[in-house]
Motif scaffolding. Structure first.
Motif, mmCIF file in Angstrom:
data_model
loop_
_atom_site.group_PDB
_atom_site.id
_atom_site.type_symbol
_atom_site.label_atom_id
_atom_site.label_comp_id
_atom_site.label_asym_id
_atom_site.label_seq_id
_atom_site.Cartn_x
_atom_site.Cartn_y
_atom_site.Cartn_z
ATOM 1 N N LEU A 1 -30.392 13.733 31.227
ATOM 2 C CA LEU A 1 -29.071 13.308 30.778
ATOM 3 C C LEU A 1 -28.841 13.709 29.319
ATOM 4 C CD1 LEU A 1 -26.422 11.724 31.091
ATOM 5 C CD2 LEU A 1 -27.698 9.634 30.563
ATOM 6 N N CYS A 2 -29.853 13.527 28.489
ATOM 7 C CA CYS A 2 -29.729 13.890 27.072
ATOM 8 C C CYS A 2 -29.583 15.401 26.915
ATOM 9 C CB CYS A 2 -30.932 13.376 26.288
ATOM 10 S SG CYS A 2 -31.002 11.561 26.234
ATOM 11 N N ASN A 3 -30.318 16.168 27.716
ATOM 12 C CA ASN A 3 -30.188 17.637 27.664
ATOM 13 C C ASN A 3 -28.784 18.073 28.081
ATOM 14 O OD1 ASN A 3 -32.798 18.037 26.780
ATOM 15 N ND2 ASN A 3 -33.637 18.260 28.843
ATOM 16 N N GLN A 4 -28.240 17.420 29.092
ATOM 17 C CA GLN A 4 -26.879 17.758 29.553
ATOM 18 C C GLN A 4 -25.854 17.524 28.453
ATOM 19 O OE1 GLN A 4 -26.206 15.366 33.040
ATOM 20 N NE2 GLN A 4 -27.918 16.311 34.164
ATOM 21 N N ASN A 5 -26.127 16.536 27.573
ATOM 22 C CA ASN A 5 -25.204 16.216 26.487
ATOM 23 C C ASN A 5 -25.595 16.901 25.179
ATOM 24 O OD1 ASN A 5 -23.092 13.936 27.314
ATOM 25 N ND2 ASN A 5 -24.986 13.579 28.457
ATOM 26 N N PHE B 1 -22.514 8.338 33.389
ATOM 27 C CA PHE B 1 -21.970 9.608 32.896
ATOM 28 C C PHE B 1 -21.564 10.510 34.065
ATOM 29 C CE2 PHE B 1 -24.397 7.984 29.404
ATOM 30 C CZ PHE B 1 -23.752 8.444 28.265
ATOM 31 N N PRO B 2 -20.421 11.184 34.005
ATOM 32 C CA PRO B 2 -19.418 11.086 32.934
ATOM 33 C C PRO B 2 -18.569 9.829 33.044
ATOM 34 C CG PRO B 2 -18.663 12.633 34.578
ATOM 35 C CD PRO B 2 -20.047 12.226 35.008
ATOM 36 N N ASP B 3 -18.536 9.207 34.227
ATOM 37 C CA ASP B 3 -17.837 7.929 34.381
ATOM 38 C C ASP B 3 -18.890 6.818 34.360
ATOM 39 O OD1 ASP B 3 -15.273 9.130 34.819
ATOM 40 O OD2 ASP B 3 -15.914 9.615 36.862
ATOM 41 N N PRO B 4 -18.638 5.661 33.766
ATOM 42 C CA PRO B 4 -17.357 5.266 33.141
ATOM 43 C C PRO B 4 -17.286 5.524 31.644
ATOM 44 C CG PRO B 4 -18.776 3.360 33.320
ATOM 45 C CD PRO B 4 -19.572 4.526 33.867
ATOM 46 N N VAL C 1 -24.087 -4.580 23.051
ATOM 47 C CA VAL C 1 -24.543 -3.210 23.324
ATOM 48 C C VAL C 1 -24.912 -3.063 24.800
ATOM 49 C CG1 VAL C 1 -26.312 -1.483 22.818
ATOM 50 C CG2 VAL C 1 -25.347 -2.852 20.958
ATOM 51 N N HIS C 2 -24.483 -1.962 25.423
ATOM 52 C CA HIS C 2 -24.761 -1.680 26.832
ATOM 53 C C HIS C 2 -25.900 -0.660 26.939
ATOM 54 C CE1 HIS C 2 -20.762 -3.365 28.134
ATOM 55 N NE2 HIS C 2 -20.517 -3.083 26.865
ATOM 56 N N MET C 3 -26.849 -0.901 27.829
ATOM 57 C CA MET C 3 -27.869 0.104 28.130
ATOM 58 C C MET C 3 -27.322 1.035 29.200
ATOM 59 S SD MET C 3 -31.702 -1.331 27.976
ATOM 60 C CE MET C 3 -32.186 0.339 28.334
ATOM 61 N N LEU C 4 -27.283 2.328 28.889
ATOM 62 C CA LEU C 4 -26.659 3.298 29.790
ATOM 63 C C LEU C 4 -27.711 4.145 30.494
ATOM 64 C CD1 LEU C 4 -23.833 4.454 27.327
ATOM 65 C CD2 LEU C 4 -23.686 2.690 29.101
#
Length: 809
Positions: free
Chosen positions: A525-529, A471-474, A463-466
């Motif tokens: 970031l969560c709001n943007q998504n 976002f949006p890359d990669p 699992v990767h911590m992002l």
């Protein structure tokens, strides 16, 4: 005023009215705002906030306010929704629209005194963990021993027990975990656990019901019986053998010397000193707290006086030794007597502390981990505000974790480093840095055993911590499939999902990349998504987001990915509905699920709909229509409720002859049975006429399925399995089916009184004769394989001389 100006004002006023009407339709109560909690608030936070408001706003306390009842109903409804994991998720995602199919929640409430004296009996007790449906299994079925009190605030025996339970929790702190479940508030959980009366006390993970006395002494005695910690009783005969054994010789040791050396003091003084020594129960408590970290041993100096004299011990003494093999006269550090928890705390202080590293050492460590040629252990980092805040408890990690290096970073002196890892806001924090250079944060309890379990689990986790740099890359634009969990570390369902997320990531490693985003740290970031509830898991397949709506298990996640990557269900638009369904040929069958995204039953149907597609395996085509997105299409097809399931059958062109599913059960098996009832069958349809003339007088064997109409769910569910069974027996028996709703006399004569029922008829003994009506009963409850094997054991292969008759559609 000119006519143009007047017209302008009229138009402006009209626009304002329309806007205000639309605005009033859009705006709904924000339940989080009503209770004054954050969107990632825990269940306990929500309960505390509600209790505070209940005591202040209850109509009993505001008799002069005519609106007090309505105001309190809003607060009560907010609580009823947010305390329930499923309702909360629907509200987070769809607002009050998502609750339309849930009835009128929160319309009843209790008296003010109830909230004052009975609501949340143990919420304010730090030693008692209030458990709920969302975190119960994750907590009590782990490695720790739990003693859980299932109670109701309406039960006076529960209130009588409460003071004792609090004392019990304080006495056993650190030894085992003490919990409580409010069955008035969380009745489904209590029902699931088989709770029939209150209070009921249960020991986990064995799930052993306690039936003894509810006194402090009895509870402590029973709890200590569950503890598996070892205390080595030493005397001259085994002293050297045990302390020099491979298992113990290099471990830290706490030695408890009890009783006076014989003849060293007067008898009455010796008794007084002996009374100060730890009793057997307290010794066990100390050993439990230090379990797997420090070896605990005991010498009775009254019985082994010579041994104690050789070691320079003249009375009751506690001593700590860095290694068991170093026990000798004059060695060791004295430890003061006290409560078991205090003694264990003093011993932990004497253990080596975790080494603190600086920014340069951290960078070197991470570079070496990323270098595949370096044979280096994973590293667990403990981030603290300052070294002065470091918990003694975590020193245990140095002894618990064999193949994982443990270090510490002081964020007060390395702020830039901590900020770059986004840990500076949630200190203390723990992260595991793996050999691939990736890292993962621990979001559980800050106890050594919990952190160690996380570390062992995370070592093999891909699992990767992002963070925003991903976002949006990669992630989205990479062209690779990514499955991302947007979560809050305070959310119980999020914590439940984490181990399942790791399991799924391991199983799909190399095919799908798994990542996590902490929305408390990366809120923007969560709001943007468009993330509005936790956890929200999104699968990005070729940049297209697919929000997961299935069961939060590893298999559920894997099935969801498989369905997206290799879809068996078509997402229909007005254009594709016309080209695929409206103009279908007579040879095709289509099943369409008309749904609304906010609809709870629709969300429950979604994974079952995908399972159905797999079960049918091309027999019928399955599609879905989003009636919020394509409302015109749904209106044209007369869809007035959600979900609406329509069948467009074989033998009819286009939309002609469509049928709507009216069954109660919407699981894949029930739906499969409904579909099979409209497909060509390998079984002959029997009735009151041909049952007697064709079957009873036939000299060849028959297997017959007695069933009832659509109201009989089990009949519909088992029909496909019966079809599969008779296909496997095509050279041994003829197959028949009879609807007992339409042929009651025949079924009564056959002694059929339950549906479905399967009977084997061996055939008439000779031509022109007739066999019995009842045949031989075969249980369908044991499954298809049982039926096939049973018939094969009774009827030889190639028994049929004439071709099996086929049913007419």
């Amino acid at each position: 005023m000119s006519s143009k100006v007047r017209l302008f004002h009229i138009k402006l006023w009209t626009c304002l009215v329309i806007f205000s009407m639309l605005f009033s339709l859009v705006i709904t109560d924000d339940y989080y705002e009503i209770l004054g909690v954050e969107r990632d608030a825990s269940t306990k936070d929500i309960r505390r906030a509600f209790k505070k408001l209940a005591l202040k706003m209850h109509p009993d306390k505001n008799p002069d306010d005519p609106k007090a009842h309505d105001k309190f109903l809003k607060v009560n409804r907010a609580y009823e929704v947010l305390k329930d994991e499923e309702l909360r998720k629907k509200f987070d995602r769809y607002g009050e629209d998502g609750l339309k199919d849930q009835g009128q929640w929160g319309q009843r409430y209790e008296s003010w005194n109830f909230y004052k004296t009975e609501f949340g009996l143990y919420d304010e007790d730090p030693e008692v963990v209030t458990l709920s449906k969302s975190d119960f299994e994750h907590s009590v079925f782990g490695a720790d021993i739990w003693f859980v009190n299932f109670y109701s605030p309406r039960c006076h025996h529960c209130h009588d027990l409460a003071p004792t339970w609090r004392k019990f929790a304080k006495e056993m702190e650190g030894v085992i975990r003490i919990g409580a479940v409010n069955c008035w508030d969380d009745n489904p959980l209590c029902t699931q656990q088989g709770i029939m009366q209150y209070p009921t006390l249960v020991v986990y993970p064995k799930k052993e019901f306690y039936t003894g006395a509810k006194t402090l002494t009895a509870l402590v005695r029973h709890a200590l019986r569950q503890v598996k910690a070892t205390i080595h009783d030493l005397w001259a005969g085994n002293f050297k053998k045990i302390l020099t054994s491979d298992e113990i010789k290099s471990t830290p040791l706490l030695m408890m010397y009890c009783g006076s050396v014989q003849g060293s003091r007067e008898e009455e003084t010796a008794e007084l000193v002996y009374a100060e020594c730890l009793n057997k129960d307290d010794r066990l408590k100390v050993a439990a707290i230090l379990d797997k970290i420090v070896t605990v041993a005991h010498i009775d100096c009254s019985a082994s006086g010579n041994l104690c004299e050789r070691l320079g011990i003249s009375g009751n003494t506690l001593k700590f030794y860095e290694k068991a093999v170093k026990v000798k006269k004059g060695a060791g550090t004295p430890v003061e007597f006290g409560e078991p928890k205090e003694i264990a705390g003093e011993v932990l202080k004497m253990l080596p502390d975790i080494q603190t590293i600086d920014e340069e050492q951290f960078k070197k460590m991470r570079d070496e981990l990323s270098n595949s040629s370096k044979n280096m252990n994973p590293v667990l980092i403990h981030f603290v505000k300052s070294n002065d805040d470091a918990e003694m408890e975590l020193r245990k990690l140095l002894w618990i974790l064999d193949d994982i290096t443990v270090k510490r970073v002081d964020c007060s002196t390395h702020q830039k480093l901590c900020q770059s890892l986004y840990v500076n806001k949630n200190l203390p924090a723990v992260a595991l840095f793996r050999k691939d250079g990736e890292h993962e944060m621990h979001h559980g309890r800050m106890m050594a055993q919990d952190i160690a379990a996380f570390a062992r689990e995370s070592v093999t986790s891909p699992v990767h911590m992002l963070d925003p740099s991903d976002f949006p890359d990669p992630v989205i634009n990479s062209g690779e499939p990514w499955f991302v969990d947007f979560f809050s570390p305070h959310c119980p369902p999020c914590k439940q999902l984490i181990p399942e997320w790791r399991k799924a990531a391991r199983q799909l490693a190399g095919q799908i990349k798994f990542g996590t985003v902490d929305c408390t740290v990366h809120n923007a970031l969560c709001n943007q998504n468009n993330i509005r509830s936790y956890p929200t898991t999104v699968f990005y397949n070729e940049t297209t987001p697919h929000t997961f709506t299935g069961v939060n298990t590893a298999q559920g996640l894997i099935d969801f990915v498989e369905d997206i990557m290799h879809p068996l269900v078509v997402e229909l638009t007005p254009n594709t509905f016309d080209s695929l369904v409206k103009t279908k040929s007579k040879k095709e069958m289509w099943l369409v699920d008309f749904y609304a995204p906010w609809c709870g039953p629709c969300q429950a149907l979604a994974p079952e709909w995908r399972k159905l597609a797999k079960k049918l395996n091309g027999t019928a085509q399955l599609g879905t229509v989003d009636c919020v997105k394509w409302s015109g299409l749904c209106s044209q097809n007369g869809v007035a409720s959600y979900p609406t399931i329509r069948m467009y059958p074989q033998g009819k062109s286009g939309l002609a002859g469509s049928m709507q599913y009216t069954g109660w059960m919407r699981d894949a098996n029930s739906l499969q049975g409904w579909v099979y009832s409209y497909l060509p069958s390998v079984a002959t349809t029997l009735d009151m006429h041909n049952f007697a003339s064709k079957l009873l007088q036939d000299t060849e064997p028959w297997l017959v399925y007695f069933y009832a109409g659509p109201w009989c769910g089990p009949c519909t569910q088992f029909m496909p399995q019966f079809e599969n069974a008779v296909r496997a027996l095509e050279d041994r028996v003829h197959a028949g089916k009879i609807n007992c709703d339409h042929n009651q006399g025949t079924c009564m004569s056959s002694a059929v009184n339950a549906y479905p029922s399967i009977r084997l008829y061996y055939g008439a003994k000779r031509k022109g004769a007739s066999q019995g009506w009842t045949g031989e009963y075969i249980s369908h409850m044991q499954g298809v394989d049982y039926i096939i094997n049973y018939v094969k054991g009774k009827i030889p292969a190639d028994k049929l001389k004439k071709k099996r008759p086929k049913d007419e559609l």
